[in-house]
Design a protein around this motif. Structure first.
Motif, PDB file in Angstrom:
ATOM      1  N   SER A  31     -12.704   3.538  14.823  1.00 25.18           N
ATOM      2  CA  SER A  31     -13.490   4.552  14.121  1.00 25.18           C
ATOM      3  C   SER A  31     -14.279   5.485  15.036  1.00 25.18           C
ATOM      4  CB  SER A  31     -14.441   3.850  13.142  1.00 25.18           C
ATOM      5  OG  SER A  31     -15.312   3.001  13.871  1.00 25.18           O
ATOM      6  N   VAL A  58      -5.259   0.514  11.680  1.00 22.31           N
ATOM      7  CA  VAL A  58      -4.614   1.823  11.529  1.00 22.31           C
ATOM      8  C   VAL A  58      -5.411   2.763  10.608  1.00 22.31           C
ATOM      9  CG1 VAL A  58      -2.547   2.990  10.648  1.00 22.31           C
ATOM     10  CG2 VAL A  58      -2.321   0.893  11.992  1.00 22.31           C
ATOM     11  N   ASN A  59      -5.525   3.997  11.051  1.00 25.25           N
ATOM     12  CA  ASN A  59      -6.176   5.058  10.281  1.00 25.25           C
ATOM     13  C   ASN A  59      -5.206   5.554   9.210  1.00 25.25           C
ATOM     14  OD1 ASN A  59      -7.235   7.520   9.389  1.00 25.25           O
ATOM     15  ND2 ASN A  59      -8.053   8.058  11.417  1.00 25.25           N
ATOM     16  N   PRO A 287       2.413  -4.538   9.348  1.00 24.94           N
ATOM     17  CA  PRO A 287       3.249  -3.387   9.008  1.00 24.94           C
ATOM     18  C   PRO A 287       2.554  -2.435   8.024  1.00 24.94           C
ATOM     19  CG  PRO A 287       4.487  -5.423   8.826  1.00 24.94           C
ATOM     20  CD  PRO A 287       3.065  -5.815   9.019  1.00 24.94           C
TER      21      PRO A 287
ATOM     22  N   GLU B  58       0.393 -10.141   5.765  1.00 29.65           N
ATOM     23  CA  GLU B  58      -0.283  -8.984   5.184  1.00 29.65           C
ATOM     24  C   GLU B  58       0.433  -7.687   5.545  1.00 29.65           C
ATOM     25  OE1 GLU B  58      -5.011  -9.482   5.020  1.00 29.65           O
ATOM     26  OE2 GLU B  58      -4.127  -9.640   7.013  1.00 29.65           O
ATOM     27  N   VAL B  59       0.333  -6.703   4.649  1.00 30.88           N
ATOM     28  CA  VAL B  59       0.765  -5.351   4.996  1.00 30.88           C
ATOM     29  C   VAL B  59      -0.372  -4.392   4.640  1.00 30.88           C
ATOM     30  CG1 VAL B  59       3.230  -5.774   4.654  1.00 30.88           C
ATOM     31  CG2 VAL B  59       1.844  -4.896   2.752  1.00 30.88           C
ATOM     32  N   ASN B  60      -0.282  -3.184   5.182  1.00 30.68           N
ATOM     33  CA  ASN B  60      -1.245  -2.124   4.880  1.00 30.68           C
ATOM     34  C   ASN B  60      -2.709  -2.529   5.063  1.00 30.68           C
ATOM     35  OD1 ASN B  60       0.972  -0.672   4.376  1.00 30.68           O
ATOM     36  ND2 ASN B  60       0.592  -0.327   2.211  1.00 30.68           N
ATOM     37  N   VAL B  61      -2.988  -3.099   6.207  1.00 25.21           N
ATOM     38  CA  VAL B  61      -4.385  -3.334   6.546  1.00 25.21           C
ATOM     39  C   VAL B  61      -4.864  -2.036   7.192  1.00 25.21           C
ATOM     40  CG1 VAL B  61      -6.008  -4.793   7.796  1.00 25.21           C
ATOM     41  CG2 VAL B  61      -3.845  -5.739   6.951  1.00 25.21           C
ATOM     42  N   LEU B  62      -5.366  -1.147   6.351  1.00 25.01           N
ATOM     43  CA  LEU B  62      -5.655   0.208   6.823  1.00 25.01           C
ATOM     44  C   LEU B  62      -7.143   0.498   6.799  1.00 25.01           C
ATOM     45  CD1 LEU B  62      -2.810   1.932   4.805  1.00 25.01           C
ATOM     46  CD2 LEU B  62      -2.780   1.373   7.238  1.00 25.01           C
ATOM     47  N   ARG B  63      -7.500   1.521   7.525  1.00 25.07           N
ATOM     48  CA  ARG B  63      -8.878   1.942   7.654  1.00 25.07           C
ATOM     49  C   ARG B  63      -8.985   3.345   7.080  1.00 25.07           C
ATOM     50  NH1 ARG B  63     -11.030   4.552  11.505  1.00 25.07           N
ATOM     51  NH2 ARG B  63      -9.096   4.690  12.663  1.00 25.07           N
ATOM     52  N   GLU B  64     -10.031   3.633   6.292  1.00 30.28           N
ATOM     53  CA  GLU B  64     -10.249   5.005   5.850  1.00 30.28           C
ATOM     54  C   GLU B  64     -10.691   5.812   7.067  1.00 30.28           C
ATOM     55  OE1 GLU B  64      -9.528   6.284   2.897  1.00 30.28           O
ATOM     56  OE2 GLU B  64      -8.904   4.302   2.170  1.00 30.28           O
ATOM     57  N   ASP B  65     -10.448   7.117   7.017  1.00 29.14           N
ATOM     58  CA  ASP B  65     -10.781   7.958   8.168  1.00 29.14           C
ATOM     59  C   ASP B  65     -12.270   8.309   8.179  1.00 29.14           C
ATOM     60  OD1 ASP B  65     -10.518   9.587  10.392  1.00 29.14           O
ATOM     61  OD2 ASP B  65      -9.974  11.349   9.201  1.00 29.14           O
ATOM     62  N   VAL B  66     -13.088   7.317   8.469  1.00 31.30           N
ATOM     63  CA  VAL B  66     -14.536   7.579   8.567  1.00 31.30           C
ATOM     64  C   VAL B  66     -15.050   7.126   9.927  1.00 31.30           C
ATOM     65  CG1 VAL B  66     -15.151   7.554   6.120  1.00 31.30           C
ATOM     66  CG2 VAL B  66     -14.957   5.408   7.359  1.00 31.30           C
ATOM     67  N   LEU B  67     -16.125   7.780  10.382  1.00 34.44           N
ATOM     68  CA  LEU B  67     -16.653   7.464  11.699  1.00 34.44           C
ATOM     69  C   LEU B  67     -17.488   6.189  11.674  1.00 34.44           C
ATOM     70  CD1 LEU B  67     -17.779  10.928  13.108  1.00 34.44           C
ATOM     71  CD2 LEU B  67     -15.579   9.755  13.297  1.00 34.44           C
ATOM     72  N   GLY B  68     -17.352   5.418  12.724  1.00 33.57           N
ATOM     73  CA  GLY B  68     -18.191   4.242  12.873  1.00 33.57           C
ATOM     74  C   GLY B  68     -19.142   4.470  14.038  1.00 33.57           C
ATOM     75  N   GLU B  69     -19.779   3.418  14.459  1.00 30.92           N
ATOM     76  CA  GLU B  69     -20.713   3.580  15.566  1.00 30.92           C
ATOM     77  C   GLU B  69     -19.989   3.568  16.901  1.00 30.92           C
ATOM     78  OE1 GLU B  69     -24.489   1.442  16.215  1.00 30.92           O
ATOM     79  OE2 GLU B  69     -24.478   1.315  14.007  1.00 30.92           O
TER      80      GLU B  69
END
Lengths: 486, 95
Positions: A31, A58-59, A287, B58-69
């Motif tokens: 991030s 992943v973003n 994936p 697991e699949v799709n362990v994703l992060r939203e596009d937000v800034l962290g520290e």
């Protein structure tokens, strides 16, 4: 210097690899901010620095941006994506590997249609588009014993767009880059700035005798920071490789760097040595599966593409190819023109208005169309005013348009009346002026009758002057000719 | 599995390591042993088995596009063997 007749017996073969930095807020797997131009090593985290025990994530937006590019290029979208480690040691790569995609890139195949300066259309096939992360930035400063490394850029999401070796000239490579830049900007996934490095291009260049089907040994050229330099590097390589081939020297597959000051390339390292990246699946990332729903939602978020608008402007609005090309150079202008055309049917007039006064006003003040003061409905009224002959085209662009910039809400017709600029197109009001002019220059009339037909322009100028530019030129010309031929 | 000198040289180059003659011999022996041990995997029948790319299902362990520290600048540079107030410093690499 290479003889052109010899050069012509060779064919140039070019494939391009374009790296586009994605316009996400945060990095590909962490991030940290992707913002450009900050103090060195401030946009970093333990993941970026490759500390032990850290895990990437992943973003989601970066994945969507890659899919967008794939849809725009008609690629096949890979539904189950895995990532791979590309292993190499370099100080700008803290982990000792880059997380990229190897087998099963997110976009497979696809095509980028290009238009050459002479109007020829050609399709360049894509091999693949894959997701990866950028490296940090090393600086080798003169007088410094060390290399300095800044990791702000490390981990910024990239897509790498790999073309087939389909291009045959530097013009084609240039046109391809123009198209890629236009696409990423329409899609809002990359700012396309090659000078700042958000779009980077490596060129794979080889030559072969014309008619031969096997490709020659390819040379990869790096470090070209503008489209023009890509074209220059290609031209230089073409010449260099043909000279080697003619001298019977074998061309080595290597990486070369382009020097913009000399326009030449120099060897960087032999590829065989370093080309062992020992790819293997990235075990730290699960994936990414792109469902039909997800794909559909990305599809629905797609803006109209430049090619589509280009065709539409020619077919629906009957504009010349030149106009369609200029109007679709940027999405913002193209969409503004689209909006304008919902308020007027005078499409060519609207096109002239946007390509001329509107664009030069924006260029002069380096504004974007979003800052353009005149509401689209009002500009459409001005276009119609000129189209129906109420005011002349020059009065519309040179008198009314500048006034409207200062008074954007004013109705153009009311303004034209206020400024007394309504064009006279009825014979009754123009005829007296024409008669007056004819009477004022008896010798010129005689000369005209004697065959100096070119004097018509002088008479017209006089009529326009005396009518203060308000006489409809068509009607005035007709009346003048009648009077002079009497 | 026999490892020859040129393989050792190549691996050493890729890993940016250097060995003296004695080191090469020791590394050859160690690597051979490791590879022999790994070769046991060849006994398993993997016919029709998809390659495993991750240990999780697991699949799709994703992060939203937000800034962290961010890591504070000073902390980031703290463990560098060589640094200045802005940069990590490494022995000069010429491209």
């Amino acid at each position: 210097m290479l003889d052109k007749s010899i050069k012509d017996t060779y064919e140039l073969v070019i494939g391009l690899e374009v790296h586009a930095q994605l316009l996400t807020k945060s990095k590909m797997y962490t991030s940290d901010s992707t913002e450009y131009g900050n103090l060195p090593n401030t946009h970093i985290s333990v993941i970026t620095l490759g500390h032990p025990g850290t895990l990437p994530k992943v973003n989601k937006r970066a994945v969507e941006y890659a899919v967008k590019m794939g849809i725009a290029c008609n690629s096949e979208i890979t539904r189950r994506n895995i990532f791979a480690r590309k292993n190499y040691f370099y100080p700008d790569l803290p982990k000792g590997y880059q997380i990229t995609q190897d087998k099963g890139p997110i976009c497979v195949g696809g095509v980028v249609p290009i238009t050459l300066p002479d109007g020829t259309e050609k399709e360049v096939a894509l091999t693949r588009i894959h997701m990866e992360e950028d490296a940090g930035k090393s600086m080798h400063l003169a007088g410094e014993v060390d290399t300095l490394v800044d990791f702000n850029r490390a981990g910024v999401p990239l897509i790498e767009i790999v073309s087939e070796p389909d291009m045959r000239s530097s013009e084609e490579a240039y046109a391809y880059l123009v198209e890629i830049k236009k696409l990423v900007r329409y899609l809002d996934i990359c700012d396309g700035n090659m000078e700042e490095g958000s779009l980077r291009c490596d060129a794979n260049i080889s030559v072969r005798k014309r008619g031969e089907s096997a490709y020659g040994k390819k040379v990869e050229v790096k470090n070209m920071n503008s489209f023009r330099n890509v074209a220059r590097a290609i031209e230089h390589e073409f010449e260099r490789q043909v000279l080697l081939a003619e001298a019977g020297v074998e061309i080595v597959s290597e990486t070369r760097t382009f020097d913009a000051t000399t326009g030449t390339t120099a060897s960087m390292r032999t590829k065989e040595d370093l080309n062992d990246y020992r790819y293997f699946p990235e075990p730290d990332l699960s994936p990414v599966v792109i469902s039909e729903e997800w794909l559909q939602s990305v599809r629905e978020s797609m803006p109209p593409l430049p090619r589509f608008l280009y065709q539409k402007f020619m077919q629906t609005y009957q504009l010349p190819a030149y106009d369609a090309g200029v109007l679709t150079e940027s999405k913002e202008i193209a969409l503004y023109f689209e909006a304008l055309c919902t308020h007027t049917q005078a499409y060519k007039g609207a096109s002239n208005m946007v390509m001329g006064p509107v664009k030069s006003y924006l260029n002069e003040l380096t504004l974007s169309i979003a800052d353009f003061p005149i509401p689209v409905e009002n500009l459409a009224k001005l276009v119609d005013l000129a189209d129906t002959g109420k005011v002349s085209a020059s009065v519309a662009t040179q008198r009314l348009f500048p006034t409207m910039l200062a008074r954007p809400e004013v109705d153009p017709l009311a303004l034209a009346q206020e400024l007394n600029l309504i064009q006279e197109s009825d014979t009754a009001s123009i005829l007296p002026i024409v008669e007056e002019v004819v009477a004022a220059f008896p010798d010129k009339v005689a000369a005209y009758k004697g065959g100096k037909k070119g004097l018509l322009g002088m008479f017209m100028g006089e009529v326009m002057k005396r009518s203060k530019g308000k006489a409809d030129p068509k009607v005035a010309t007709q009346l003048l000719t009648e009077q002079l031929e009497k | 599995m026999k490892i020859d000198n040129s393989t050792i040289q190549k691996l050493a180059h890729l890993s940016r390591l250097e060995f003296d003659a004695q080191g090469v011999e020791k590394m050859k022996a160690d690597l051979s042993q490791i590879l022999d041990w790994m070769e046991q995997l060849n006994e398993v029948d993997t016919e029709g088995v998809e390659p495993l790319t991750t240990m999780s299902t697991e699949v799709n362990v994703l992060r939203e596009d937000v800034l962290g520290e961010h890591l504070p600048h000073e902390d980031g540079l703290k463990n560098a063997p060589q640094r200045d107030s802005d940069y990590f410093r490494v022995p000069k690499v010429l491209e």
